[in-house]
Design an enzyme around this catalytic site. Structure first.
Site, mmCIF file in Angstrom:
data_model
loop_
_atom_site.group_PDB
_atom_site.id
_atom_site.type_symbol
_atom_site.label_atom_id
_atom_site.label_comp_id
_atom_site.label_asym_id
_atom_site.label_seq_id
_atom_site.Cartn_x
_atom_site.Cartn_y
_atom_site.Cartn_z
ATOM 1 N N ASP A 50 0.868 -1.175 0.000
ATOM 2 C CA ASP A 50 0.000 0.000 0.000
ATOM 3 C C ASP A 50 0.908 1.230 0.000
ATOM 4 O OD1 ASP A 50 -2.212 1.903 0.613
ATOM 5 O OD2 ASP A 50 -3.289 0.081 1.197
ATOM 6 N N ASP B 136 3.576 1.765 -4.860
ATOM 7 C CA ASP B 136 2.751 2.545 -5.766
ATOM 8 C C ASP B 136 2.453 1.672 -6.977
ATOM 9 O OD1 ASP B 136 1.648 4.220 -7.672
ATOM 10 O OD2 ASP B 136 3.111 5.838 -7.412
ATOM 11 N N VAL B 137 1.209 1.202 -7.103
ATOM 12 C CA VAL B 137 0.878 0.220 -8.132
ATOM 13 C C VAL B 137 0.892 0.794 -9.541
ATOM 14 C CG1 VAL B 137 -0.489 -1.190 -6.557
ATOM 15 C CG2 VAL B 137 -1.624 0.599 -7.909
ATOM 16 N N TYR C 281 -15.117 5.680 -13.011
ATOM 17 C CA TYR C 281 -14.956 4.505 -12.141
ATOM 18 C C TYR C 281 -15.496 3.257 -12.830
ATOM 19 C CZ TYR C 281 -15.192 1.664 -7.872
ATOM 20 O OH TYR C 281 -15.032 0.671 -6.919
ATOM 21 N N LYS D 118 -13.506 -0.304 -13.821
ATOM 22 C CA LYS D 118 -13.922 -1.592 -13.267
ATOM 23 C C LYS D 118 -14.459 -2.526 -14.345
ATOM 24 C CE LYS D 118 -12.672 -0.869 -9.062
ATOM 25 N NZ LYS D 118 -11.570 -1.664 -8.472
ATOM 26 N N THR E 295 -16.475 0.417 3.364
ATOM 27 C CA THR E 295 -15.045 0.663 3.166
ATOM 28 C C THR E 295 -14.805 2.171 3.032
ATOM 29 O OG1 THR E 295 -14.982 0.680 0.736
ATOM 30 C CG2 THR E 295 -14.918 -1.481 1.813
#
Length: 262
Positions: free
Chosen positions: A38, A64-65, A157, A161, A194
């Site tokens: 993370d 950092d993805v 978003y 997804k 979340t």
């Protein structure tokens, strides 16, 4: 402690909070060594400490993805320290709401970089180590019900997804053709408690000045009438990682209390 994934090594991105944290804790509780990554270092360290206190095994790595060189280093570190990688949970993600007419290109690109590029990079760099491990593996990409149906003020978003959903199926076919034993599936959470609701909440109700009331939303929109918790998603992820799902690949596991069937 259980043993459904005993002796396996798992990498969970975005593991410092929310669904990622739930997945990390669940996999560790069933015997996996979990590499929690993370950019929220304090929270990540807290997750690892909790796993160890409960008798599990884990480590935290700042990650950092969106950066390919960082992905290469993370996977190389897992190879050096553990010699194998069995599970990848591509969970790291953000939600930026608002009208498509007002969304800034920089926000569109940032969301895409984390939610979609991060999944691509994780998959690309993890498969070789999974193949080296020799026992196949499982990649679980966290999508959303927003990857199955459109939602006003969440176009960006939804685009990311939805991309994760079809990317998953394509890679599942590629791995199946390679006969490498790696299964690739997507998970589609519904209304789950979340931190992401702190950023996408205004998209649900542009006039609100506070995060949405998920209990009220669930009563109205979810057939089961209640919101979900990270553990509900983690249970599905655990199943997809375990040998119990050995005959499942390229599929969408929807965990939404029936939201998408209404």
């Amino acid at each position: 402690m259980g043993d459904r994934v005993q002796g396996k090594v798992a990498l969970v991105t975005g593991g410092a909070s929310g669904i990622g944290r739930g997945c990390a804790e669940k996999l560790a509780s069933e015997g996996a060594f979990v590499v929690v990554t993370d950019i929220q270092d304090a929270l990540g360290a807290e997750v690892v400490a909790g796993i160890k206190k409960a008798g599990g095994k884990a480590e935290y790595v700042h990650h950092d993805v969106t950066q390919e060189d960082v992905w290469a280093d993370v996977v190389a570190g897992i190879r050096e320290r553990h010699g194998r990688l069995d599970f990848l949970v591509n969970n790291a993600g953000i939600g930026i709401g608002g009208s498509i007419l007002e969304m800034k290109l920089e926000d569109w690109r940032r969301q895409t970089a984390i939610n979609l590029d991060g999944v691509f990079l994780g998959t690309k760099h993890s498969i070789p180590l999974m193949r080296e491990s020799g026992d196949g593996g499982s990649i679980v990409n966290i999508s959303s019900v927003a990857g199955l149906k459109g939602s006003a003020n969440l176009a960006g978003y939804c685009a990311t997804k939805g991309g994760v959903r079809l990317f998953t199926k394509a890679v599942a076919m590629e791995c199946a053709n390679a006969k490498d034993g790696i299964r690739v599936n997507s998970v589609h959470p519904g209304l789950i408690e979340t931190p992401i609701w702190l950023t996408v909440g205004q998209a649900v109700n542009p006039l609100a000045n506070a995060p949405p009331d998920l209990d009220a939303m669930s009563t109205l929109a979810v057939p089961l009438g209640v919101k979900g918790w990270p553990e509900d998603i983690a249970n599905g992820v655990l199943w997809l990682c375990s040998s119990e799902s050995r005959y499942v690949t390229g599929q969408e596991l929807v965990i939404d209390g029936g939201l998408t069937i209404r």
